[in-house]
Design a protein around this motif. Structure first.
Motif, PDB file in Angstrom:
ATOM      1  N   GLN A 164       0.828  -1.196   0.000  1.00  0.00           N
ATOM      2  CA  GLN A 164       0.000   0.000   0.000  1.00  0.00           C
ATOM      3  C   GLN A 164       0.868   1.252   0.000  1.00  0.00           C
ATOM      4  O   GLN A 164       1.764   1.388   0.827  1.00  0.00           O
ATOM      5  CB  GLN A 164      -0.906   0.011   1.236  1.00  0.00           C
ATOM      6  CG  GLN A 164      -1.894   1.165   1.263  1.00  0.00           C
ATOM      7  CD  GLN A 164      -3.050   0.969   0.299  1.00  0.00           C
ATOM      8  OE1 GLN A 164      -3.237  -0.105  -0.233  1.00  0.00           O
ATOM      9  NE2 GLN A 164      -3.821   2.022   0.073  1.00  0.00           N
ATOM     10  N   ARG A 165       0.613   2.150  -0.934  1.00  0.00           N
ATOM     11  CA  ARG A 165       1.376   3.393  -0.997  1.00  0.00           C
ATOM     12  C   ARG A 165       0.641   4.500  -0.256  1.00  0.00           C
ATOM     13  O   ARG A 165      -0.579   4.487  -0.131  1.00  0.00           O
ATOM     14  CB  ARG A 165       1.588   3.818  -2.456  1.00  0.00           C
ATOM     15  CG  ARG A 165       2.336   2.809  -3.302  1.00  0.00           C
ATOM     16  CD  ARG A 165       2.893   3.498  -4.520  1.00  0.00           C
ATOM     17  NE  ARG A 165       3.273   2.546  -5.549  1.00  0.00           N
ATOM     18  CZ  ARG A 165       3.947   2.879  -6.646  1.00  0.00           C
ATOM     19  NH1 ARG A 165       4.293   4.133  -6.846  1.00  0.00           N
ATOM     20  NH2 ARG A 165       4.265   1.972  -7.547  1.00  0.00           N
ATOM     21  N   THR A 166       1.410   5.476   0.195  1.00  0.00           N
ATOM     22  CA  THR A 166       0.818   6.643   0.829  1.00  0.00           C
ATOM     23  C   THR A 166       0.501   7.694  -0.229  1.00  0.00           C
ATOM     24  O   THR A 166       1.013   7.643  -1.356  1.00  0.00           O
ATOM     25  CB  THR A 166       1.779   7.245   1.864  1.00  0.00           C
ATOM     26  OG1 THR A 166       2.927   7.778   1.176  1.00  0.00           O
ATOM     27  CG2 THR A 166       2.236   6.187   2.870  1.00  0.00           C
ATOM     28  N   HIS A 167      -0.325   8.670   0.150  1.00  0.00           N
ATOM     29  CA  HIS A 167      -0.627   9.751  -0.787  1.00  0.00           C
ATOM     30  C   HIS A 167       0.633  10.525  -1.157  1.00  0.00           C
ATOM     31  O   HIS A 167       0.773  11.016  -2.278  1.00  0.00           O
ATOM     32  CB  HIS A 167      -1.688  10.693  -0.201  1.00  0.00           C
ATOM     33  CG  HIS A 167      -1.195  11.549   0.913  1.00  0.00           C
ATOM     34  ND1 HIS A 167      -1.115  11.124   2.231  1.00  0.00           N
ATOM     35  CD2 HIS A 167      -0.722  12.823   0.918  1.00  0.00           C
ATOM     36  CE1 HIS A 167      -0.646  12.087   2.978  1.00  0.00           C
ATOM     37  NE2 HIS A 167      -0.391  13.135   2.215  1.00  0.00           N
ATOM     38  N   VAL A 172      -4.355   2.256  -4.402  1.00  0.00           N
ATOM     39  CA  VAL A 172      -4.753   3.053  -3.236  1.00  0.00           C
ATOM     40  C   VAL A 172      -6.210   3.462  -3.374  1.00  0.00           C
ATOM     41  O   VAL A 172      -6.831   3.293  -4.424  1.00  0.00           O
ATOM     42  CB  VAL A 172      -3.872   4.321  -3.097  1.00  0.00           C
ATOM     43  CG1 VAL A 172      -2.418   3.943  -2.883  1.00  0.00           C
ATOM     44  CG2 VAL A 172      -4.025   5.227  -4.333  1.00  0.00           C
ATOM     45  N   GLU A 173      -6.755   4.016  -2.302  1.00  0.00           N
ATOM     46  CA  GLU A 173      -8.112   4.556  -2.344  1.00  0.00           C
ATOM     47  C   GLU A 173      -8.107   5.916  -3.053  1.00  0.00           C
ATOM     48  O   GLU A 173      -7.082   6.587  -3.133  1.00  0.00           O
ATOM     49  CB  GLU A 173      -8.662   4.715  -0.922  1.00  0.00           C
ATOM     50  CG  GLU A 173      -8.744   3.419  -0.131  1.00  0.00           C
ATOM     51  CD  GLU A 173      -9.684   2.408  -0.770  1.00  0.00           C
ATOM     52  OE1 GLU A 173     -10.705   2.844  -1.361  1.00  0.00           O
ATOM     53  OE2 GLU A 173      -9.388   1.198  -0.682  1.00  0.00           O
ATOM     54  N   ALA A 183      -6.634   8.958  -1.221  1.00  0.00           N
ATOM     55  CA  ALA A 183      -5.182   9.147  -1.283  1.00  0.00           C
ATOM     56  C   ALA A 183      -4.785   9.830  -2.578  1.00  0.00           C
ATOM     57  O   ALA A 183      -3.875  10.674  -2.606  1.00  0.00           O
ATOM     58  CB  ALA A 183      -4.474   7.804  -1.151  1.00  0.00           C
TER      59      ALA A 183
END
Length: 303
Positions: A20-23, A57-58, A61
């Motif tokens: 999972q990546r961060t924004h 990601v969502e 993000a």
């Protein structure tokens, strides 16, 4: 546009296999594509749904990442309804890790606004007064009140010189012994700090945001100003002394002073580059050491 296979969208099972990546990581990757020319001036970005699918990601993000790039003047037309557009001249964007240094008045506000796209905003600052930070906070406050930003928590820590020391600057030309410069600086330090504190703490009542603002006093005059954002970015500038006049009690007086709002701001960001990452890490160590050892309680009053 020819799309690098590395950048092609992931579908189905492949999405769940990615970490999972961060924004922030999404923003860093899109920024790199814009800077390299893979995404060209005036080109429409993929939709938020496509970007969410590609990065695994969502959409929230993705929206945060796009807002960061918009605050850096790399994107325009960022909204929920249609794809964003690469700025007409992204090479002239004034912020971001690849950008040239710019005056604090130009560079700080966009970086502070970008930091407020995070769920938990953390800002640490070392400065002579908090005037630049107070002004820069105005932009994310406007975005919060407009409903475009909604952090859950904001923590701000500020180190300022103690009122009880002999400042290295500002000082009267000709030496100490005249307290008019010190009194002028102290009033400014306290007024700007009070405005910063009031504006941020007001977010508790107006938007239910968990806000904490803390000041501590340094036993020396900081020769540089430093802003640390969300544990991942450091903005650094030198205070450069000049000789200038100020009107005090209808009389022109000379002093040696540093106008920090015009200091050139250098940006360092954690990432693949060891130099920048180490600078950010060491800056945090330096700030925390000052905060936890030789700094003292600071009350923003003139008396």
């Amino acid at each position: 546009m020819v799309v690098d296979p590395e950048h092609t969208s992931a579908h189905g099972p492949k999405r769940s296999q990615r970490p999972q990546r961060t924004h922030q990581q999404v923003a860093d990757e899109l920024r790199a594509r814009i800077r390299s020319g893979a995404l060209r001036s005036g080109e429409r970005m993929p939709t938020q749904a496509q970007l969410a699918d590609e990065f695994g990601v969502e959409r929230g993000a993705v929206r945060q990442a796009l807002r960061i790039l918009q605050s850096e003047q790399l994107l325009t037309n960022v909204s929920k309804g249609s794809p964003a557009t690469v700025a007409s001249d992204p090479a002239r964007a004034l912020t971001g890790p690849q950008a040239p240094p710019v005056p604090t008045t130009v560079g700080l506000a966009p970086r502070i606004a970008a930091a407020f796209a995070a769920e938990h905003v953390e800002i640490d600052a070392v400065c002579l007064t908090s005037i630049s930070l107070t002004l820069a906070i105005g932009e994310p406050l406007r975005q919060i009140h407009a409903g475009r930003l909604k952090p859950a928590k904001v923590d701000v820590r500020v180190l300022l010189p103690s009122r009880d020391i002999d400042l290295a600057f500002p000082v009267p030309v000709g030496g100490r012994g005249d307290d008019w410069v010190h009194g002028r600086w102290l009033a400014m330090r306290n007024a700007q700090g009070q405005v910063l504190q009031h504006n941020l703490l007001a977010l508790r009542a107006t938007h239910g945001i968990d806000v904490h603002v803390t000041f501590r006093a340094l036993p020396f005059t900081p020769p540089v100003k430093l802003y640390l954002l969300n544990g991942s970015e450091a903005l650094f500038a030198y205070y450069t002394l000049t000789r200038r006049e100020a009107e005090i009690d209808h009389e022109q007086r000379e002093m040696f002073d540093a106008q920090g709002s015009q200091s050139m701001l250098f940006s360092f960001r954690q990432g693949p580059g060891l130099r920048d990452t180490t600078f950010v890490e060491q800056s945090h160590l330096w700030f925390n050491a000052l905060w936890e050892t030789i700094s003292s309680e600071l009350v923003l009053t003139n008396s």
